[in-house]
Design a protein around this motif. Sequence first.
Motif: not given
Length: 287
Positions: A79-97
């Motif tokens: 919830v409301y995590v991806l909006n405060v991350l830069e693209p590389y960190a967004q990708a890392e979150v999605m891969m982890n999830v």
Amino acid sequence: MTIEKINHPYLTAIKRTDLSVPVRYLMQHSLLRGRILDFGCGFGYDTDELKRRGYDIIGYDYYYRPEYPEGKFDTIFCVYVLNVLEPYAQAEVMMNVSNLLSPKGTAYFAVRRDIKEVGFRFHAIYREYTYQCNVRLPFLSLECNSSYELYRYNHFNKLPRKKGETCSFCNLSRSVEVICETATCVAFYDGYPVSPGHALIIPKRHVASYFDLTNHEREAMNIMLQYVKQKIDERYHPDGYNIGINVNEAAGQSVFHVHMHLIPRYKGDVKNPKGGVRGVIPGKHIV
């Protein structure tokens, strides 16, 4: 004088006194099932309140609850995590999830829709820079208004089949183990492995040649390569790797959907490994 802007996404965590709106939606629609993970839980109010109400849930947050979760989960919400991350960190979150999600599980990504200015802002209270951006995902949208949007994610090979689709990668077998996904790429263990841990990384878009990929797709595959290598290291502990992409029939390509092989190598798996990928042409690999 130039001020270097360093992102501090942890400053966006909110000390809640009630369940977040996306989590209330999930609860009201009976979508919180089985073993649940709140990924990027911040201070953890949603996690703790749902646990108090009897849900089997744990929370993970890189800053506030840093013990990384183990095993697989039936439901994950972010919830409301991806909006405060830069693209590389967004990708890392999605891969982890996607890596933590069970094969038949469902994940939910909630993103803000009230962001007017994209980029760094100077936090009025903490006096540090935080980043914010708009995020749109190629997943099913369950709810969208001026405040937020809620997406539902299932593994690529669990999505409904497209009628008339003949590509074996676009129709990825439901039995393969997905390692991770981003919005544009997916990695999975090869159904006919050359060695234990042999993995493939593909773009979700159907395209035959690596050289016809967009710059974004190529970069996304390279980012995923690092992540997949880490997961193979953890499970199989290989001694080395071969990385390869076949382009066109003359180079051995038989499935005309781009796929990158990550092949773990082990000491003694061949008599003489000298030459590595040069061995694709017999007799030419010794230099």
